[in-house]
Design a protein around this motif. Sequence first.
Motif, PDB file in Angstrom:
ATOM      1  N   ALA A  33     -57.903 -56.976 -34.851  1.00 18.29           N
ATOM      2  CA  ALA A  33     -58.216 -57.667 -36.071  1.00 18.29           C
ATOM      3  C   ALA A  33     -57.103 -58.081 -36.687  1.00 18.29           C
ATOM      4  O   ALA A  33     -57.049 -59.572 -36.958  1.00 18.29           O
ATOM      5  N   ALA A  34     -55.744 -58.092 -36.450  1.00 18.02           N
ATOM      6  CA  ALA A  34     -54.801 -58.612 -36.991  1.00 18.02           C
ATOM      7  C   ALA A  34     -54.417 -59.958 -35.852  1.00 18.02           C
ATOM      8  O   ALA A  34     -53.959 -61.112 -36.303  1.00 18.02           O
ATOM      9  N   GLU A  35     -54.548 -59.644 -34.634  1.00 16.31           N
ATOM     10  CA  GLU A  35     -54.254 -60.761 -33.556  1.00 16.31           C
ATOM     11  C   GLU A  35     -55.565 -61.963 -33.991  1.00 16.31           C
ATOM     12  O   GLU A  35     -55.103 -63.147 -33.549  1.00 16.31           O
ATOM     13  N   ALA A  36     -56.462 -61.324 -34.270  1.00 11.96           N
ATOM     14  CA  ALA A  36     -57.810 -62.318 -34.554  1.00 11.96           C
ATOM     15  C   ALA A  36     -57.405 -63.314 -35.797  1.00 11.96           C
ATOM     16  O   ALA A  36     -57.571 -64.385 -35.565  1.00 11.96           O
ATOM     17  N   LEU A  37     -56.908 -62.654 -36.644  1.00  9.80           N
ATOM     18  CA  LEU A  37     -56.459 -63.423 -37.939  1.00  9.80           C
ATOM     19  C   LEU A  37     -55.379 -64.511 -37.655  1.00  9.80           C
ATOM     20  O   LEU A  37     -55.625 -65.742 -37.880  1.00  9.80           O
ATOM     21  N   LYS A  38     -54.502 -64.027 -36.724  1.00  7.65           N
ATOM     22  CA  LYS A  38     -53.428 -65.252 -36.348  1.00  7.65           C
ATOM     23  C   LYS A  38     -54.154 -66.302 -35.550  1.00  7.65           C
ATOM     24  O   LYS A  38     -53.889 -67.419 -35.611  1.00  7.65           O
ATOM     25  N   GLU A  39     -55.275 -66.027 -34.831  1.00  8.68           N
ATOM     26  CA  GLU A  39     -56.041 -67.246 -34.054  1.00  8.68           C
ATOM     27  C   GLU A  39     -56.596 -67.991 -35.001  1.00  8.68           C
ATOM     28  O   GLU A  39     -56.839 -69.122 -35.017  1.00  8.68           O
ATOM     29  N   GLN A  41     -55.684 -68.693 -38.234  1.00 11.71           N
ATOM     30  CA  GLN A  41     -54.925 -69.302 -38.748  1.00 11.71           C
ATOM     31  C   GLN A  41     -54.396 -70.583 -37.874  1.00 11.71           C
ATOM     32  O   GLN A  41     -54.000 -71.736 -38.298  1.00 11.71           O
ATOM     33  N   LYS A  42     -54.148 -70.393 -36.652  1.00 14.21           N
ATOM     34  CA  LYS A  42     -54.009 -71.523 -35.662  1.00 14.21           C
ATOM     35  C   LYS A  42     -54.896 -72.576 -35.554  1.00 14.21           C
ATOM     36  O   LYS A  42     -54.743 -73.634 -35.504  1.00 14.21           O
ATOM     37  N   LEU A  43     -56.336 -72.013 -35.797  1.00 12.44           N
ATOM     38  CA  LEU A  43     -57.432 -72.936 -35.560  1.00 12.44           C
ATOM     39  C   LEU A  43     -57.661 -73.741 -36.885  1.00 12.44           C
ATOM     40  O   LEU A  43     -58.339 -74.679 -36.881  1.00 12.44           O
ATOM     41  N   ALA A  44     -56.995 -73.214 -37.834  1.00 14.02           N
ATOM     42  CA  ALA A  44     -57.462 -73.874 -39.237  1.00 14.02           C
ATOM     43  C   ALA A  44     -57.065 -75.338 -39.196  1.00 14.02           C
ATOM     44  O   ALA A  44     -57.456 -75.955 -40.017  1.00 14.02           O
ATOM     45  N   ARG A  45     -56.039 -75.542 -38.438  1.00 15.19           N
ATOM     46  CA  ARG A  45     -55.479 -76.994 -38.714  1.00 15.19           C
ATOM     47  C   ARG A  45     -56.537 -77.951 -37.984  1.00 15.19           C
ATOM     48  O   ARG A  45     -56.301 -79.207 -38.120  1.00 15.19           O
ATOM     49  N   TYR A  46     -57.665 -77.490 -37.314  1.00 14.45           N
ATOM     50  CA  TYR A  46     -58.592 -78.326 -36.703  1.00 14.45           C
ATOM     51  C   TYR A  46     -59.978 -78.579 -37.487  1.00 14.45           C
ATOM     52  O   TYR A  46     -60.748 -78.917 -36.822  1.00 14.45           O
ATOM     53  N   LYS A  47     -59.790 -78.163 -38.924  1.00 15.30           N
ATOM     54  CA  LYS A  47     -60.892 -78.199 -39.724  1.00 15.30           C
ATOM     55  C   LYS A  47     -61.781 -79.303 -39.347  1.00 15.30           C
ATOM     56  O   LYS A  47     -61.018 -80.573 -39.825  1.00 15.30           O
ATOM     57  N   GLY A  48     -63.027 -79.201 -39.245  1.00 11.85           N
ATOM     58  CA  GLY A  48     -63.878 -80.261 -39.308  1.00 11.85           C
ATOM     59  C   GLY A  48     -63.921 -81.006 -37.863  1.00 11.85           C
ATOM     60  O   GLY A  48     -64.684 -82.081 -37.929  1.00 11.85           O
ATOM     61  N   PRO A  51     -67.333 -79.000 -33.323  1.00 14.01           N
ATOM     62  CA  PRO A  51     -68.181 -77.922 -33.445  1.00 14.01           C
ATOM     63  C   PRO A  51     -67.925 -76.761 -32.720  1.00 14.01           C
ATOM     64  O   PRO A  51     -67.901 -75.552 -33.328  1.00 14.01           O
ATOM     65  N   HIS A  52     -67.300 -76.962 -31.608  1.00 14.58           N
ATOM     66  CA  HIS A  52     -66.786 -75.692 -30.740  1.00 14.58           C
ATOM     67  C   HIS A  52     -65.603 -75.034 -31.423  1.00 14.58           C
ATOM     68  O   HIS A  52     -65.628 -73.645 -31.222  1.00 14.58           O
ATOM     69  N   ILE A  53     -64.821 -75.715 -32.100  1.00 16.84           N
ATOM     70  CA  ILE A  53     -63.595 -75.190 -32.436  1.00 16.84           C
ATOM     71  C   ILE A  53     -64.273 -74.400 -33.800  1.00 16.84           C
ATOM     72  O   ILE A  53     -63.519 -73.206 -34.141  1.00 16.84           O
ATOM     73  N   ALA A  54     -64.891 -74.905 -34.514  1.00 17.07           N
ATOM     74  CA  ALA A  54     -65.485 -74.131 -35.402  1.00 17.07           C
ATOM     75  C   ALA A  54     -66.169 -72.884 -35.322  1.00 17.07           C
ATOM     76  O   ALA A  54     -66.052 -71.717 -35.955  1.00 17.07           O
ATOM     77  N   PRO A  69     -65.121 -67.342 -45.920  1.00 17.85           N
ATOM     78  CA  PRO A  69     -64.087 -68.383 -45.018  1.00 17.85           C
ATOM     79  C   PRO A  69     -62.868 -67.962 -45.131  1.00 17.85           C
ATOM     80  O   PRO A  69     -62.180 -67.213 -46.386  1.00 17.85           O
ATOM     81  N   VAL A  70     -61.924 -67.877 -44.255  1.00 19.86           N
ATOM     82  CA  VAL A  70     -60.825 -67.319 -44.007  1.00 19.86           C
ATOM     83  C   VAL A  70     -59.762 -68.610 -44.248  1.00 19.86           C
ATOM     84  O   VAL A  70     -59.699 -69.672 -43.460  1.00 19.86           O
ATOM     85  N   HIS A  71     -58.665 -68.637 -45.165  1.00 20.93           N
ATOM     86  CA  HIS A  71     -57.785 -69.619 -45.417  1.00 20.93           C
ATOM     87  C   HIS A  71     -56.454 -69.636 -44.462  1.00 20.93           C
ATOM     88  O   HIS A  71     -55.999 -68.507 -44.211  1.00 20.93           O
TER      89      HIS A  71
END
Length: 71
Positions: A33-39, A41-48, A51-54, A69-71
């Motif tokens: 769960a903690a490691e997934a949360l890190k991912e 956060q990494k992927l958050a910069r690709y917002k929108g 669709p594969h990234i989303a 939604p996770v910020h």
Amino acid sequence: MFAFTETKPSGTAEPEAVFISWLLWQPRGADLAAEALKEVQKLARYKGADPHIARLRALFASLAGADGPVH
């Protein structure tokens, strides 16, 4: 000998395949769960952006236990 059955270039993997690969590479005893949360956060910069990234971000957020939604 191994045979490759994937015909797509490695950069075009489906989100589910990327997610499963990530899971398989986690060390034994890792806090998934903690490691997934890190991912997430990494992927958050690709917002929108794609669709594969989303979808990949949603998979990680689900594993991280996010209810919304996770910020």
